[in-house]
Design an enzyme around this catalytic site. Structure first.
Site, PDB file in Angstrom:
ATOM      1  N   ASP A  27       0.836  -1.207   0.000  1.00  0.00           N
ATOM      2  CA  ASP A  27       0.000   0.000   0.000  1.00  0.00           C
ATOM      3  C   ASP A  27       0.872   1.259   0.000  1.00  0.00           C
ATOM      4  O   ASP A  27       2.090   1.208   0.296  1.00  0.00           O
ATOM      5  CB  ASP A  27      -0.901  -0.038   1.249  1.00  0.00           C
ATOM      6  CG  ASP A  27      -2.242   0.644   1.040  1.00  0.00           C
ATOM      7  OD1 ASP A  27      -2.361   1.458   0.113  1.00  0.00           O
ATOM      8  OD2 ASP A  27      -3.164   0.364   1.831  1.00  0.00           O
TER       9      ASP A  27
ATOM     10  N   ASP B  27     -10.581   1.540  -4.002  1.00  0.00           N
ATOM     11  CA  ASP B  27     -11.150   1.093  -2.731  1.00  0.00           C
ATOM     12  C   ASP B  27     -12.657   0.951  -2.797  1.00  0.00           C
ATOM     13  O   ASP B  27     -13.270   0.534  -1.819  1.00  0.00           O
ATOM     14  CB  ASP B  27     -10.783   2.072  -1.606  1.00  0.00           C
ATOM     15  CG  ASP B  27      -9.481   1.679  -0.944  1.00  0.00           C
ATOM     16  OD1 ASP B  27      -8.982   0.573  -1.206  1.00  0.00           O
ATOM     17  OD2 ASP B  27      -8.948   2.485  -0.155  1.00  0.00           O
TER      18      ASP B  27
END
Ligand code: DGJ
Length: 716
Positions: free
Chosen positions: A452, A518
C-alpha cells in the site's frame, strides 16, 4: 512479428503488427511517420515530402520537428530536453554522433553536446505488439565542475492533422480513472502529476484521434509513461504546426528543481514512454498493451487465485478467532488466497499509529502469524499480508528512533492519514525496511504482499541530501520489490495506493496485481474497470465482491451484480462472509466455480467493449485468442430512457464461425425491466459471428444495477 529495414542510408523503417514508424536522420533524427503500416517502397516519397513550406514571419527555411525538438531546432513548444550547468549551457545542442541498430526492432541515436559536456542516447523500439517504446539517457561527460542540472527530459512525437480530440483521465479516491474528453485547441493541454506517486487523478493514458473515436472505431494515437512518480504529459498545437504535422504529443517524468544533477560520469535514464497506435479504436490500443503486459518478466504465471481480503470484513479488529473463522468460511466457498490486511502489527488499533514498526502484534498474535498462516495453508489457500513499506506514523517507534529517516524537511510535513513518508533513498532506511519485511515474510510463510501507499509525497526532500527525492524514491521502491522477490521467488506483490493511485506500467515491471480502487460498489467499479482495462488486462486488476451495502458509497447492490462485476478481474471477496446466509454462501460457491471455469478465457483473451449502446448501459466482454469462446456482460448502470429490447452488436467474434449463444445464469438470471425477455433467451441460440457482429441481438432492458452474462461457444 517485427520487420524492419534501413530503406535508405538516412532512413529507418520500423514495422511491426501493422504499424510503421519511419525515422530519418537527415539532418537530424525526426519521425516522418508513426501510424498504419507503410511499404518500404513508400519511404522515398515519404522522405521527399518530409518538409513543408516557408511561412510568413518565420524562419527562412522550413521548420522541422526532430525527436530532440527545441528552440534551437525551430520548435517553440515544450522542448524535449532542458538542462543547464549552473545557469550556463541552457541551450542543448546535441549533435548526432552515431546510429546503432542493436536488433531489428530498435534504433539508438547517440548525440554529444561538446559545450555542455553531455551525451544523449535516444532509444526507439517498435516491439512485436506494434508499441513504440521511447527512452532517453543523458550522461554528464564533464570531468569536473558544476553538475548538469536536468530540468526536463521528454519524449516528443508528432500527431497527424486529423487528430482533434483527447481522451485522458482524472479521478479521486474511490473514483479512479474517470474519463474526460477535451477538444484540441491551440496551446497545450498539459497534465502534470506532482504527487510523488501515480495518483488517483493520473492522466493514465492519453488517447488522441479524430473527434468521436470510440472503443471500436477511429484511428487513435495514445501514450503512457511507465512510471510511478511525477509525470508530465501534453498535447500541444502551435499555429505553425510541428514540421509537416499538426500537433505534438509529449510525455516523460516530471523532474523537480534540483532533483537530477548529474555529476561527472553520472547518467539519468528516463522511464519508458509507450506510444501506441490503433486503426480500430481504443480496443486496438488495449489489445496491443495487454499482450505486452502478458509478456512482462514479472507477469504472473499461475492461474489467478480467488482472493479473500480481510479489510472490509474486519478492518483493524484482528481477533485471531474471528479471522480463523473467516479463513474457514473463505475456504468453504472456494477462496484460494487469504489476505490479512492492515492491522496485524504492533501499535495498530487504528490508522493513527504503528506504521513503520513491522513487528507482529504480540497481544493479538502471541505466537506470531504462523498459526493463521498454517491454518490458511492447511485449508489449501495461499497466505498474504498487507504492508505499507514507504510510510510511517509519527506515533511509531521508528519515527521516534529515526526522525532523520523521514522524507521531507522537518518544518514542511503535513500529515495525511496521520502519516509521513520514509526516505527509502537512504541506504540504511531501505535496508532496515527490507530486513523487517524479509523477516516477516520468511518466518510466516507469506506468499503475497499487498503493498500500500496511502499518501501523496509533498515537499519530498531527502534530509540526507537536501534535494528532492521523488525520482530516487520510486526507484528505491521498485528495487525493494525486486529484492524481496529475489529472496522469495514465489512471492507475489499487489500495487495498492489508497485504492488505485499506483496503477501504471512502471510498477507492473515489479508487481503482479493492482488494486484498482477502494470502492467495491459495482456501479462505480464497472466504469473504473472499463477504463483501467484500457491498459491492463483483467487478470491483473483486483476486483472484490463486497457487502450488499457498499462501505464507500452506502449504495446497495445485488449479490448477482457484485459477482458479475468482480468476475471480470482478478476476482476476490472483501466481506465478512461468516455472517452470510446459506443462500449467499451457495451463491458465492457457484460464483467461485464459474470463476475457475471461465478464468482460462477471461485471463488470456481479448478485451472488447461496445460503442453505441443505450446511455447508462455497457456491453463488454472477453473473446478467446482463437475466437472459439467468449463471455460478455450486458450491464445496466442507470435506468433506460427507452423501454425496448433493441439489437446490440457483439464485437470481436469470428464472422465466419457459428456460435452457440446462451445466458449463463449461475450468478442469477437477468433482472428484467420487461414483462418478458426476448424469445431467443429462452434456449441456446445458434448464430454466426457475422450476424452477431453486424446485426446483433435484442438485449433485455435490465433494472439498474444488474447484468446479464452471455456466453458464445463456437459450434462444432
Ligand atoms: C488503503 C487500501 O486501499 C485499502 O484496501 C486498505 O488496505 C487500507 N489502505 C488499509 O489501511
Amino acid at each position: 512479428m517485427s520487420e524492419s529495414a534501413a530503406t535508405s542510408a538516412g532512413t529507418v523503417h520500423l514495422r511491426a503488427a501493422e504499424v510503421s514508424v519511419v525515422i530519418t536522420t537527415d539532418p537530424e533524427p525526426r519521425i516522418l511517420h508513426w501510424g498504419p503500416a507503410l511499404a518500404d517502397s513508400d519511404i522515398p516519397a515519404l522522405t521527399a515530402t518530409s518538409t513543408g513550406g516557408v511561412s510568413y514571419s518565420s524562419f527562412d527555411s522550413p521548420r522541422l520537428f526532430p525527436l530532440l525538438a527545441s528552440e534551437r531546432t525551430g520548435w517553440s513548444g515544450r522542448p524535449a530536453l532542458v538542462w543547464h550547468r549552473g545557469g550556463l549551457h541552457s541551450d542543448p545542442a546535441p549533435t548526432r554522433t552515431a546510429t546503432h541498430r542493436p536488433d531489428a526492432e530498435t534504433v539508438v541515436f547517440s548525440f554529444e553536446d561538446a559545450s555542455a559536456e553531455a551525451s544523449v542516447e535516444l532509444t526507439l523500439r517498435l516491439d512485436r505488439f506494434g508499441i513504440l517504446r521511447h527512452r532517453v539517457r543523458v550522461t554528464s561527460t564533464a570531468t569536473a565542475g558544476e553538475p548538469l542540472g536536468l530540468v526536463s527530459v521528454r519524449a516528443v512525437v508528432p500527431l497527424p492533422t486529423e487528430v482533434d480530440e483527447i481522451l485522458d483521465f482524472t479521478g479521486r479516491w474511490t473514483g479512479e480513472r474517470a474519463a474526460q474528453r477535451t477538444p484540441i485547441t491551440f496551446g497545450a493541454h498539459v497534465r502534470e502529476n506532482r504527487r510523488g506517486r501515480t495518483g488517483h487523478d493520473a492522466a493514465f493514458v492519453t488517447v488522441t484521434g479524430a473527434a468521436g473515436f470510440g472503443f471500436r472505431t477511429g484511428r487513435v494515437w495514445a501514450c503512457h509513461t511507465a512510471w510511478s512518480g511525477n509525470l508530465d504529459t501534453a498535447v500541444e498545437r502551435l499555429p505553425e504546426g510541428a514540421g509537416v504535422h499538426a500537433t505534438a504529443l509529449s510525455a516523460g517524468e516530471l523532474l523537480l528543481a534540483g532533483e537530477v544533477r548529474l555529476v561527472p560520469g553520472q547518467t539519468y535514464e528516463s522511464p519508458e514512454t509507450l506510444f501506441v497506435f490503433s486503426a480500430d479504436g481504443i480496443d486496438g490500443i488495449s489489445a496491443r498493451v495487454h499482450e505486452a503486459v502478458r509478456s512482462l518478466p514479472a507477469y504472473p504465471t499461475s492461474p489467478r487465485p480467488l482472493v479473500l481480503n480481510t479489510w472490509e470484513a474486519v478492518y483493524f479488529d484482528h481477533d485471531p478467532e474471528r479471522l480463523s473463522e473467516l479463513a474457514r468460511a473463505a475456504a468453504s466457498v472456494g477462496v484460494e488466497r487469504f489476505v490479512l490486511d492492515d492491522g496485524w502489527f504492533v501499535g495498530r488499533p487504528d490508522d493513527r499509529s504503528g506504521l513503520g514498526d513491522w513487528t507482529i502484534d504480540p497481544d493479538a498474535w502471541p505466537d506470531g502469524l504462523r498459526g493463521l498462516s498454517d491454518l490458511v495453508h492447511g485449508l489449501g489457500m495461499q497466505f498474504g499480508i498487507w504492508f505499507e513499506p514507504e510510510m510511517l506514523n509519527p506515533d511509531s517507534d521508528l519515527a521516534r528512533t529515526h526522525p532523520e529517516w523521514i522524507l521531507g524537511t522537518a518544518d514542511a510535513q503535513a500529515l495525511w492519514r496521520h502519516q509521513l513518508v520514509l526516505d527509502l533513498t537512504q541506504p540504511d532506511v531501505w535496508n532496515h525496511i527490507l530486513e523487517r519485511m524479509d523477516d516477516v515474510i520468511g518466518t510466516n510463510g507469506v506468499d503475497f504482499v499487498k503493498w500500500d501507499h496511502n499518501r501523496d509525497l509533498h515537499a519530498a526532500v531527502s534530509r540526507a541530501s537536501g534535494r528532492p527525492a521523488v525520482h530516487d524514491q520510486v526507484l528505491a521502491a521498485y528495487a525493494l520489490m525486486d529484492e524481496l522477490r529475489r529472496r522469495h521467488p514465489r512471492l507475489e506483490i499487489e500495487s495498492c495506493a489508497s485504492g488505485g493511485a499506483r496503477v501504471d506500467l512502471g510498477v507492473l515491471a515489479h508487481a503482479q496485481r493492482v488494486w484498482a480502487s477502494d470502492t467495491n460498489d459495482p456501479i462505480e467499479r464497472q466504469l473504473i474497470q472499463r477504463y483501467t482495462g484500457v491498459l491492463l488486462p483483467p487478470e491483473i486488476v483486483g476486483s472484490h465482491v463486497g457487502p450488499a451495502r457498499a462501505h464507500t458509497t452506502h449504495r446497495t447492490a445485488s449479490l448477482s451484480f457484485r459477482m458479475v462485476t468482480a468476475l471480470f478481474g482478478h476476482a476476490g471477496i472483501e466481506w465478512d462472509i461468516t455472517g452470510c446466509t446459506d443462500d449467499e454462501r451457495e451463491a458465492l460457491r457457484a460464483w467461485s466455480g464459474l470463476y475457475r471455469e471461465l478464468r482460462p478465457l477471461l485471463h488470456t483473451g481479448v478485451t472488447v467493449r461496445s460503442d453505441g449502446v443505450d446511455e447508462g448501459a455497457l456491453l463488454h466482454g472477453v473473446v478467446s485468442p482463437n475466437r472459439d469462446h467468449a463471455v460478455f456482460a450486458w450491464v445496466r448502470l442507470t435506468p433506460s430512457t427507452s423501454g425496448g429490447a433493441m439489437r446490440v452488436r457483439f464485437p470481436g467474434l469470428d464472422p465466419d464461425a457459428s456460435y452457440v449463444v446462451r445466458e449463463r445464469t449461475e450468478l442469477g438470471s437477468s433482472d428484467l425491466h420487461l414483462v418478458r425477455a426476448p424469445e431467443w433467451m429462452d434456449a441456446p441460440l445458434t448464430a454466426s459471428g457475422r450476424l452477431l457482429g453486424e446485426a446483433g441481438l435484442p438485449l433485455p432492458v435490465l433494472n439498474p444495477g444488474s447484468a446479464t452474462l452471455i456466453e458464445f461457444t463456437r459450434a462444432e
